[in-house]
Scaffold this motif. Structure first.
Motif, PDB file in Angstrom:
ATOM      1  N   THR A  86     -30.069  -9.531 -44.327  1.00 29.94           N
ATOM      2  CA  THR A  86     -28.869 -10.185 -43.819  1.00 29.94           C
ATOM      3  C   THR A  86     -28.685  -9.748 -42.380  1.00 29.94           C
ATOM      4  O   THR A  86     -28.534  -8.563 -42.096  1.00 29.94           O
ATOM      5  CB  THR A  86     -27.630  -9.797 -44.649  1.00 29.94           C
ATOM      6  N   GLY A  87     -28.719 -10.716 -41.462  1.00 33.41           N
ATOM      7  CA  GLY A  87     -28.643 -10.422 -40.041  1.00 33.41           C
ATOM      8  C   GLY A  87     -27.228 -10.209 -39.547  1.00 33.41           C
ATOM      9  O   GLY A  87     -26.275 -10.108 -40.324  1.00 33.41           O
ATOM     10  N   GLN A  88     -27.081 -10.175 -38.230  1.00 24.92           N
ATOM     11  CA  GLN A  88     -25.787  -9.867 -37.628  1.00 24.92           C
ATOM     12  C   GLN A  88     -24.777 -10.991 -37.787  1.00 24.92           C
ATOM     13  O   GLN A  88     -23.575 -10.766 -37.700  1.00 24.92           O
ATOM     14  CB  GLN A  88     -25.986  -9.554 -36.140  1.00 24.92           C
ATOM     15  N   PHE A  89     -25.258 -12.210 -38.017  1.00 23.36           N
ATOM     16  CA  PHE A  89     -24.352 -13.342 -38.149  1.00 23.36           C
ATOM     17  C   PHE A  89     -24.647 -14.066 -39.459  1.00 23.36           C
ATOM     18  O   PHE A  89     -25.801 -14.227 -39.846  1.00 23.36           O
ATOM     19  CB  PHE A  89     -24.510 -14.297 -36.963  1.00 23.36           C
ATOM     20  N   ALA A  90     -23.592 -14.471 -40.155  1.00 20.86           N
ATOM     21  CA  ALA A  90     -23.735 -15.077 -41.482  1.00 20.86           C
ATOM     22  C   ALA A  90     -24.588 -16.344 -41.409  1.00 20.86           C
ATOM     23  O   ALA A  90     -24.268 -17.282 -40.680  1.00 20.86           O
ATOM     24  CB  ALA A  90     -22.358 -15.405 -42.053  1.00 20.86           C
ATOM     25  N   ALA A  91     -25.674 -16.358 -42.175  1.00 18.97           N
ATOM     26  CA  ALA A  91     -26.598 -17.499 -42.191  1.00 18.97           C
ATOM     27  C   ALA A  91     -26.233 -18.440 -43.326  1.00 18.97           C
ATOM     28  O   ALA A  91     -26.941 -18.552 -44.331  1.00 18.97           O
ATOM     29  CB  ALA A  91     -28.033 -17.001 -42.337  1.00 18.97           C
ATOM     30  N   VAL A  92     -25.090 -19.101 -43.188  1.00 17.16           N
ATOM     31  CA  VAL A  92     -24.606 -20.020 -44.214  1.00 17.16           C
ATOM     32  C   VAL A  92     -24.487 -21.424 -43.615  1.00 17.16           C
ATOM     33  O   VAL A  92     -24.312 -21.586 -42.413  1.00 17.16           O
ATOM     34  CB  VAL A  92     -23.234 -19.564 -44.758  1.00 17.16           C
ATOM     35  N   ASP A  93     -24.600 -22.422 -44.472  1.00 18.16           N
ATOM     36  CA  ASP A  93     -24.481 -23.821 -44.047  1.00 18.16           C
ATOM     37  C   ASP A  93     -23.014 -24.222 -44.150  1.00 18.16           C
ATOM     38  O   ASP A  93     -22.461 -24.306 -45.250  1.00 18.16           O
ATOM     39  CB  ASP A  93     -25.348 -24.717 -44.934  1.00 18.16           C
ATOM     40  N   GLU A  94     -22.377 -24.474 -43.002  1.00 16.38           N
ATOM     41  CA  GLU A  94     -20.949 -24.755 -42.987  1.00 16.38           C
ATOM     42  C   GLU A  94     -20.604 -26.113 -43.589  1.00 16.38           C
ATOM     43  O   GLU A  94     -19.468 -26.338 -44.006  1.00 16.38           O
ATOM     44  CB  GLU A  94     -20.417 -24.675 -41.554  1.00 16.38           C
ATOM     45  N   ILE A  95     -21.563 -27.018 -43.631  1.00 17.10           N
ATOM     46  CA  ILE A  95     -21.286 -28.353 -44.181  1.00 17.10           C
ATOM     47  C   ILE A  95     -21.189 -28.299 -45.701  1.00 17.10           C
ATOM     48  O   ILE A  95     -20.409 -29.038 -46.315  1.00 17.10           O
ATOM     49  CB  ILE A  95     -22.380 -29.343 -43.741  1.00 17.10           C
ATOM     50  N   LEU A  96     -21.968 -27.422 -46.321  1.00 19.74           N
ATOM     51  CA  LEU A  96     -21.970 -27.297 -47.773  1.00 19.74           C
ATOM     52  C   LEU A  96     -20.808 -26.434 -48.252  1.00 19.74           C
ATOM     53  O   LEU A  96     -20.208 -25.680 -47.483  1.00 19.74           O
ATOM     54  CB  LEU A  96     -23.286 -26.666 -48.237  1.00 19.74           C
ATOM     55  N   THR A  97     -20.508 -26.540 -49.535  1.00 17.57           N
ATOM     56  CA  THR A  97     -19.529 -25.643 -50.141  1.00 17.57           C
ATOM     57  C   THR A  97     -20.191 -24.293 -50.394  1.00 17.57           C
ATOM     58  O   THR A  97     -21.422 -24.150 -50.326  1.00 17.57           O
ATOM     59  CB  THR A  97     -19.009 -26.202 -51.469  1.00 17.57           C
ATOM     60  N   GLY A  98     -19.369 -23.304 -50.721  1.00 16.54           N
ATOM     61  CA  GLY A  98     -19.927 -22.001 -51.050  1.00 16.54           C
ATOM     62  C   GLY A  98     -20.877 -22.088 -52.230  1.00 16.54           C
ATOM     63  O   GLY A  98     -21.968 -21.499 -52.218  1.00 16.54           O
ATOM     64  N   ARG A  99     -20.485 -22.812 -53.249  1.00 13.20           N
ATOM     65  CA  ARG A  99     -21.334 -22.953 -54.445  1.00 13.20           C
ATOM     66  C   ARG A  99     -22.628 -23.671 -54.106  1.00 13.20           C
ATOM     67  O   ARG A  99     -23.710 -23.293 -54.586  1.00 13.20           O
ATOM     68  CB  ARG A  99     -20.568 -23.704 -55.528  1.00 13.20           C
ATOM     69  N   GLU A 100     -22.564 -24.707 -53.289  1.00 11.07           N
ATOM     70  CA  GLU A 100     -23.766 -25.463 -52.916  1.00 11.07           C
ATOM     71  C   GLU A 100     -24.739 -24.588 -52.118  1.00 11.07           C
ATOM     72  O   GLU A 100     -25.964 -24.714 -52.273  1.00 11.07           O
ATOM     73  CB  GLU A 100     -23.374 -26.700 -52.118  1.00 11.07           C
ATOM     74  N   ASN A 101     -24.215 -23.713 -51.275  1.00 15.28           N
ATOM     75  CA  ASN A 101     -25.079 -22.778 -50.551  1.00 15.28           C
ATOM     76  C   ASN A 101     -25.860 -21.904 -51.524  1.00 15.28           C
ATOM     77  O   ASN A 101     -27.080 -21.710 -51.375  1.00 15.28           O
ATOM     78  CB  ASN A 101     -24.242 -21.890 -49.623  1.00 15.28           C
ATOM     79  N   LEU A 102     -25.181 -21.377 -52.509  1.00 20.34           N
ATOM     80  CA  LEU A 102     -25.815 -20.482 -53.471  1.00 20.34           C
ATOM     81  C   LEU A 102     -26.833 -21.224 -54.336  1.00 20.34           C
ATOM     82  O   LEU A 102     -27.933 -20.717 -54.589  1.00 20.34           O
ATOM     83  CB  LEU A 102     -24.753 -19.829 -54.354  1.00 20.34           C
ATOM     84  N   VAL A 103     -26.473 -22.420 -54.793  1.00 19.78           N
ATOM     85  CA  VAL A 103     -27.393 -23.210 -55.611  1.00 19.78           C
ATOM     86  C   VAL A 103     -28.654 -23.555 -54.823  1.00 19.78           C
ATOM     87  O   VAL A 103     -29.776 -23.487 -55.336  1.00 19.78           O
ATOM     88  CB  VAL A 103     -26.705 -24.497 -56.123  1.00 19.78           C
ATOM     89  N   MET A 104     -28.484 -23.913 -53.541  1.00 17.07           N
ATOM     90  CA  MET A 104     -29.625 -24.260 -52.707  1.00 17.07           C
ATOM     91  C   MET A 104     -30.606 -23.096 -52.600  1.00 17.07           C
ATOM     92  O   MET A 104     -31.821 -23.272 -52.771  1.00 17.07           O
ATOM     93  CB  MET A 104     -29.145 -24.665 -51.310  1.00 17.07           C
ATOM     94  N   ILE A 105     -30.093 -21.889 -52.322  1.00 16.05           N
ATOM     95  CA  ILE A 105     -30.965 -20.728 -52.180  1.00 16.05           C
ATOM     96  C   ILE A 105     -31.631 -20.387 -53.512  1.00 16.05           C
ATOM     97  O   ILE A 105     -32.821 -20.042 -53.560  1.00 16.05           O
ATOM     98  CB  ILE A 105     -30.177 -19.518 -51.656  1.00 16.05           C
ATOM     99  N   ALA A 106     -30.885 -20.499 -54.618  1.00 12.17           N
ATOM    100  CA  ALA A 106     -31.460 -20.211 -55.935  1.00 12.17           C
ATOM    101  C   ALA A 106     -32.610 -21.164 -56.243  1.00 12.17           C
ATOM    102  O   ALA A 106     -33.641 -20.754 -56.797  1.00 12.17           O
ATOM    103  CB  ALA A 106     -30.383 -20.314 -57.005  1.00 12.17           C
TER     104      ALA A 106
END
Length: 266
Positions: A86-106
């Motif tokens: 995990t780097g210095q800045f959160a590597a999350v997709d702002e367009i997706l929901t929190g759940r969609e981010n997790l499902v995508m990575i899984a």
């Protein structure tokens, strides 16, 4: 019989240069399995270079390094399966929901039951109520918690957190501190790079200070304190710190939990 676990991270004689600039000058370091280890140093000390070598993103010039028992140079694939970064800045997709981010990575990591994995992590990181919201609406602390949750998919044995609280407000920092402590309590080895001394003091089982590419001090907080003369006992009227004032006003304690003592400034 010696039943002690081998170090989760072992570094011996690590060197790295960029042309004439020596970034690492023979670093030796062991990190115990299941511990939180803080690597301290100012900007340019070489902290991120060490993390990038351990994560197989960069090759060293000399020396050896292993993570979870695997050599980073000759067993890179096994190292990558054992870690998360995990780097210095959160590597999350702002367009997706929190759940969609997790499902995508899984799904990308081919984890069974990605939807259930996402729901479990949302609950674990206190994000269930925000799981259906787009990440663009999240606070800094919520994004960082989601980022760390994403990094845990696949249950890595070792997680690298490179300056995890940079740019966060005091409340968000406390949230992330609690997450890091929970990771260690669950058996995950955490290598934390930070410039914040209070962060290392609060969390770390072991601390190393990296200065100009070399480890100059390495030990527990108690051992590091012994390097200085004993403190003299004197009566001093202690005033609350700005952090304590801030947390009291917003109704939080030092662990980030809501209290009933929120106050308003006169």
């Amino acid at each position: 019989m010696n039943t002690a676990k081998p170090p989760a991270i072992r570094i011996q004689g690590l060197r790295k240069s960029y042309k004439d600039l020596q970034v690492l000058k023979g670093v030796d370091l062991d990190v115990a399995s299941g511990s939180i280890f803080a690597l301290l140093g100012s900007n340019g000390a070489g902290k991120t270079t060490i993390v990038r070598i351990l994560a197989t993103l960069l090759k060293s010039d000399e020396g050896t390094a292993s993570v979870n028992g695997y050599d980073v140079a000759t067993e890179a694939a096994q190292v990558r399966e054992s870690i998360s970064l995990t780097g210095q800045f959160a590597a999350v997709d702002e367009i997706l929901t929190g759940r969609e981010n997790l499902v995508m990575i899984a799904r990308l990591r081919r984890v069974e039951g990605p939807k259930q994995v996402a729901d479990d992590l949302l609950e674990r990181f206190g994000l269930t109520d925000a799981g259906a919201r787009r990440v663009a609406t999240y606070s800094g602390g919520m994004r960082r918690r989601l980022d760390i949750a994403m990094s845990l998919i696949g249950e890595p044995a070792v997680i690298f957190l490179d300056e995890p609280t940079t740019g966060l407000d005091p409340e968000a920092r406390l949230e992330v501190w609690q997450v890091i402590q929970d990771l260690s309590d669950g058996g995950t080895t955490v290598l934390l790079t930070t410039q914040y001394l209070d962060e290392a003091e609060k969390l770390a089982d072991g601390i190393a200070i990296l200065h100009e590419g070399a480890i100059i001090v390495n030990g527990t907080l108690a051992q590091l304190r012994q390097l200085l003369p004993p403190a003299k006992a004197e009566y001093v009227e202690r005033q609350p710190t700005l952090e304590e004032i801030f947390l009291s006003i917003v109704g939080k304690d030092k662990n980030g939990k809501t209290t009933a003592n929120a106050k308003e400034a006169p």
